[in-house]
Motif scaffolding. Sequence first.
Motif, PDB file in Angstrom:
ATOM      1  N   THR A 148       0.864  -1.191   0.000  1.00 37.22           N
ATOM      2  CA  THR A 148       0.000   0.000   0.000  1.00 37.22           C
ATOM      3  C   THR A 148       0.896   1.236   0.000  1.00 37.22           C
ATOM      4  O   THR A 148       1.978   1.223   0.601  1.00 37.22           O
ATOM      5  CB  THR A 148      -0.918  -0.011   1.252  1.00 37.22           C
ATOM      6  N   ALA A 149       0.440   2.276  -0.677  1.00 34.90           N
ATOM      7  CA  ALA A 149       1.216   3.529  -0.745  1.00 34.90           C
ATOM      8  C   ALA A 149       0.732   4.511   0.324  1.00 34.90           C
ATOM      9  O   ALA A 149      -0.465   4.548   0.655  1.00 34.90           O
ATOM     10  CB  ALA A 149       1.061   4.155  -2.126  1.00 34.90           C
ATOM     11  N   PHE A 150       1.662   5.294   0.851  1.00 36.70           N
ATOM     12  CA  PHE A 150       1.357   6.309   1.872  1.00 36.70           C
ATOM     13  C   PHE A 150       2.082   7.610   1.541  1.00 36.70           C
ATOM     14  O   PHE A 150       3.097   7.602   0.835  1.00 36.70           O
ATOM     15  CB  PHE A 150       1.840   5.844   3.259  1.00 36.70           C
ATOM     16  N   ILE A 151       1.569   8.677   2.123  1.00 40.15           N
ATOM     17  CA  ILE A 151       2.322   9.930   2.168  1.00 40.15           C
ATOM     18  C   ILE A 151       2.935  10.033   3.553  1.00 40.15           C
ATOM     19  O   ILE A 151       2.222   9.901   4.555  1.00 40.15           O
ATOM     20  CB  ILE A 151       1.383  11.137   1.941  1.00 40.15           C
ATOM     21  N   VAL A 152       4.246  10.251   3.601  1.00 47.02           N
ATOM     22  CA  VAL A 152       4.916  10.454   4.897  1.00 47.02           C
ATOM     23  C   VAL A 152       5.596  11.826   4.854  1.00 47.02           C
ATOM     24  O   VAL A 152       6.584  12.005   4.129  1.00 47.02           O
ATOM     25  CB  VAL A 152       5.947   9.348   5.177  1.00 47.02           C
ATOM     26  N   PRO A 153       5.063  12.799   5.589  1.00 47.34           N
ATOM     27  CA  PRO A 153       5.731  14.104   5.610  1.00 47.34           C
ATOM     28  C   PRO A 153       7.089  14.011   6.297  1.00 47.34           C
ATOM     29  O   PRO A 153       7.239  13.288   7.292  1.00 47.34           O
ATOM     30  CB  PRO A 153       4.773  14.988   6.429  1.00 47.34           C
ATOM     31  N   GLY A 154       8.101  14.720   5.762  1.00 46.20           N
ATOM     32  CA  GLY A 154       9.392  14.790   6.445  1.00 46.20           C
ATOM     33  C   GLY A 154       9.170  15.375   7.833  1.00 46.20           C
ATOM     34  O   GLY A 154       8.268  16.196   8.030  1.00 46.20           O
ATOM     35  N   GLY A 155       9.949  14.935   8.804  1.00 43.97           N
ATOM     36  CA  GLY A 155       9.777  15.464  10.154  1.00 43.97           C
ATOM     37  C   GLY A 155       8.732  14.734  10.977  1.00 43.97           C
ATOM     38  O   GLY A 155       8.528  15.051  12.155  1.00 43.97           O
ATOM     39  N   THR A 156       8.049  13.739  10.398  1.00 46.05           N
ATOM     40  CA  THR A 156       7.098  12.947  11.185  1.00 46.05           C
ATOM     41  C   THR A 156       7.867  12.214  12.293  1.00 46.05           C
ATOM     42  O   THR A 156       8.923  11.629  12.013  1.00 46.05           O
ATOM     43  CB  THR A 156       6.383  11.910  10.273  1.00 46.05           C
ATOM     44  N   PRO A 157       7.375  12.235  13.549  1.00 46.31           N
ATOM     45  CA  PRO A 157       8.097  11.534  14.620  1.00 46.31           C
ATOM     46  C   PRO A 157       8.343  10.068  14.251  1.00 46.31           C
ATOM     47  O   PRO A 157       7.449   9.390  13.744  1.00 46.31           O
ATOM     48  CB  PRO A 157       7.144  11.661  15.823  1.00 46.31           C
TER      49      PRO A 157
END
Length: 376
Positions: free
Chosen positions: A182-191
């Motif tokens: 599955t594809a996700f969006i992971v923002p930079g800086g996410t803990p």
Amino acid sequence: MTAFQLTNDQLALRERARSIGEKSCQPLVADGEKGRVNRQVVQMLGRAGLLPKLFPMTKGDDARVAATDLCLMREGLAMVCPEAETALALQGLGTYPIVQSGSPAMVAEWVPRVAKGEVVAAFALSEPAAGSDPGSLALRAEKKGDGWVLSGTKTWISNAPSADVYTLFARTSDGDGARGITAFIVPGGTPGLTGASIEMIAPHPIGTLELTDVALSDAYRLGEVGEGFKVAMRTLDLFRPSVGAFCVGMAQRALDEAVGWAKERRAFGKAIKDFQAVSHALADAATQVRAARLLVYSAAAAYDAGQGNSKLAAMAKLFATETAQRVVDVAVQVLGARALEASHPLAHLWLEVRAPRIYEGTSEIQREVIARELFR
Ligand code: COS
């Protein structure tokens, strides 16, 4: 575009990209830190209008990324500034999964800012044990309540670890191979998200990502559960011909350098162009560059006409990347030792031209895609 000729508008876009690369990006690259994301270059590509040309601002059928425009910009930038070329391409590669499969809210949140060069994007597929075979990737996303918890490692991710947004592919079910991704969006800086740079032979912003219990709400899921592999493959179908365009640009630059030198340099009482060993090698190189360009733009035009497919994309990437390696080598041979001085443009191209035969699918994977289609 006809089957054989770019239009004047298309040629003008390629020339505009070349000129922006030369006048606006080269000085920023010279001032930047080698092998790290150069935000000034990314912002310049936004201000100069190249990134906005790449991205439709809304989702829908009429908002496709134009493959031909992508190729024209990549070829033009590649002739003068491979670093700016790569920065443009990575904004596209990292963001296209959102354009293609994201919700309207995701598109509105990320795409305009990527197009302005305000945020830096990345495409996170490869893992230490899954490069050519991404269907075997191991980074896990576990369902927890309404959201997901991601843990695992990615590597050779361009723009990592400094990107502001990653489109990232994770395993959501075991035993299903490519169908369990599955594809996700992971923002930079996410803990829980960390990473480190990797130093390559040609300075390139690339690195590893380590995800340790990265918690995301379901709003960060990109497309349907289990459909991530297809999101990745559709992205590569668009971008593979454009890797070919990057290589056509580098090959053309190498050819131009060699032709210029062969006219000027004298040996044994005549210009070296008057030795057939030189002139015929360059005639072959020119023919191969033209053939590569035709394959690239015909794959891109087919994509834009809704007639593209994985085989055409693979043929364009395979032929253009292999051709560029040969042409740069011929050019180095014609110029001799001076081409290997560290500051020479051909020395730079020599280092840059190797990686495209590997990334976004090795030449062997492209042959596999073509062969499967032949025998289907
Ligand atoms: N577009 C849409 N769907 C696609 C697709 C494409 N181009 N290619 C494959 N799929 C679908 C298949 O139809 C299949 O769907 P179903 O489950 O509904 O049947 C599913 O994806 C799995 O396809 P397949 O069985 O062909 O997958 P494989 O694991 O055999 O992989 C290759 C196929 C080799 C083509 C793929 O693994 C590949 O491209 N590898 C290279 C990856 C790469 O480029 N790595 C570099 C990292 S990015 S820098």
